[in-house]
Design a protein around this motif. Structure first.
Motif, PDB file in Angstrom:
ATOM      1  N   GLU A  38     -12.347  -0.256   3.732  1.00 20.52           N
ATOM      2  CA  GLU A  38     -13.626  -0.593   3.103  1.00 20.52           C
ATOM      3  C   GLU A  38     -14.363  -1.670   3.881  1.00 20.52           C
ATOM      4  N   GLU A  71      -1.778  -0.923  -3.883  1.00 18.50           N
ATOM      5  CA  GLU A  71      -2.600   0.258  -3.611  1.00 18.50           C
ATOM      6  C   GLU A  71      -1.732   1.511  -3.665  1.00 18.50           C
ATOM      7  N   ARG A 106      -6.606   0.244   1.892  1.00 16.86           N
ATOM      8  CA  ARG A 106      -7.940   0.474   1.336  1.00 16.86           C
ATOM      9  C   ARG A 106      -8.887  -0.652   1.707  1.00 16.86           C
ATOM     10  N   GLU A 107      -8.442  -1.893   1.574  1.00 21.53           N
ATOM     11  CA  GLU A 107      -9.317  -3.026   1.862  1.00 21.53           C
ATOM     12  C   GLU A 107      -9.697  -3.082   3.334  1.00 21.53           C
ATOM     13  N   PRO A 115      -7.399   7.718  -4.951  1.00 18.94           N
ATOM     14  CA  PRO A 115      -6.902   7.141  -3.698  1.00 18.94           C
ATOM     15  C   PRO A 115      -7.933   7.224  -2.586  1.00 18.94           C
ATOM     16  N   ALA A 116      -7.901   6.205  -1.716  1.00 18.55           N
ATOM     17  CA  ALA A 116      -8.814   6.173  -0.573  1.00 18.55           C
ATOM     18  C   ALA A 116      -8.171   6.698   0.691  1.00 18.55           C
ATOM     19  N   GLY A 117      -6.838   6.692   0.754  1.00 22.76           N
ATOM     20  CA  GLY A 117      -6.146   7.029   1.990  1.00 22.76           C
ATOM     21  C   GLY A 117      -5.211   8.207   1.861  1.00 22.76           C
ATOM     22  N   SER A 165       0.888  -1.169   0.000  1.00 20.83           N
ATOM     23  CA  SER A 165       0.000   0.000   0.000  1.00 20.83           C
ATOM     24  C   SER A 165       0.920   1.211   0.000  1.00 20.83           C
ATOM     25  N   PHE A 225      -1.933   5.390  -2.129  1.00 21.22           N
ATOM     26  CA  PHE A 225      -2.633   6.437  -1.394  1.00 21.22           C
ATOM     27  C   PHE A 225      -1.745   7.671  -1.304  1.00 21.22           C
ATOM     28  N   TYR A 258     -10.010   7.069   4.438  1.00 21.61           N
ATOM     29  CA  TYR A 258      -9.236   6.792   5.653  1.00 21.61           C
ATOM     30  C   TYR A 258      -7.983   7.647   5.719  1.00 21.61           C
TER      31      TYR A 258
END
Length: 305
Positions: free
Chosen positions: A284, A111, A280-281, A150-152, A87, A113, A175
């Motif tokens: 989520e 991933e 991310r996982e 990106p999620a983070g 990540s 981020f 996050y």
């Protein structure tokens, strides 16, 4: 005067609702390689110097360049060997300066981020509008080069403002790694009311903190990783825990340090009931299955706030 960040309430570890990870895993385990770009002569920041010695800071710059030229390849090979998808805490300038690294990570479904744009440009001294523009640019750059927003978020060089988490949540993030207060994900309070979580990211196991700040030798660092895993694995049977190893390719991937890191990865991945995953996982899964129950428990224990 502020007594705390305002993003979360006190929530005792004991007695929380149990987190159930996929497959009944005790621990959600992730590795967060910080893949960064440092400028030799960055713009001056009023609160923090980028380098500890006068310009040009050739030693500091060149060892970080070593990380992207040599260290990244070593760590990627090692993570491949143990079935770990990184990540990436990404300085998004890397998309321009070293797109070949981005491509190699994409091929492995790693991933990405946001870690800001350059790791030599800090949030300190920015207006809220300037910080928002920086965060948005970093997110759009990742999406443009990887095909996924990106999620983070991890602030560049851990430089924060009072608005950092609020801004990232407002821009669609899920996050943050910028809080180091727990061994489980926790719901966060942001001004826009978005569902937003903290995913544990360990400063204690961060290789730069271990090697540069605490002056720990490689063998001891490897044992610290194993000891941390043993404790989280034991407690995770009852609670569900998260373990993160944050790395830097110019630190952990130096030839004399890599074996201790590999031994620790081999040890962790040899155990059953470990979910080898990404930030991310984790976020989520937590948002889908545990966030609301956790928030209700927090509110009940804090008098319904």
């Amino acid at each position: 005067m502020k007594l705390d960040t305002g993003h979360y309430d006190y929530w005792p570890y004991r007695g929380r609702p149990k987190i159930r990870w996929p497959g009944g895993a005790r621990v959600a385990f992730w590795v967060a390689p910080n893949i960064e770009f440092y400028e030799l002569t960055p713009p001056a920041n009023p609160a923090r110097a980028a380098w500890p010695h006068p310009s040009p800071a050739v030693p500091g710059y060149s060892i970080r360049d070593y990380g992207n030229r040599v260290g990244h390849m070593r760590q990627m090979t090692l993570l491949d060997k143990y079935g770990i998808r990184g990540s990436i805490s990404l300085s998004t300038a890397l998309c321009t300066h070293h797109p070949e690294i981005i491509q190699m990570c994409r091929e492995r479904d790693w991933e990405f981020f946001s870690h800001g744009i350059y790791n030599t440009r800090y949030t300190y001294g920015m207006s809220e509008a300037q910080e928002r523009a920086m965060v948005l640019e970093s997110m759009e750059t990742i999406e443009r080069h990887t095909g996924r927003r990106p999620a983070g978020y991890l602030a560049p060089a851990l430089s924060h403002s009072e608005h950092t988490l609020d801004l990232f949540a407002e821009l669609g993030g899920l996050y943050t790694c910028d809080l180091f207060h727990d061994d489980q994900p926790t719901p966060l309070r942001v001004r826009g009311g978005q569902r937003f979580v903290s995913v544990p990211y360990s400063l204690e196991l961060n290789d730069t903190i271990a090697y540069v700040v605490n002056k720990i030798e490689p063998r001891r660092y490897g044992q610290m990783i194993k000891d941390s895993f043993d404790r989280l694995y034991e407690e995770g049977a009852e609670s569900g825990t998260v373990m993160c190893i944050p790395t830097h390719n110019y630190q952990v991937s130096c030839p004399h340090r890599l074996k201790a890191f590999e031994d620790a990865l081999a040890y962790i991945t040899s155990h059953p009931d470990v979910w080898i995953t990404t930030g991310r996982e984790i976020a989520e899964h937590y948002l889908a299955h545990h966030h609301d129950q956790a928030l209700a428990d927090i509110n009940a224990k804090n008098g319904g706030r």
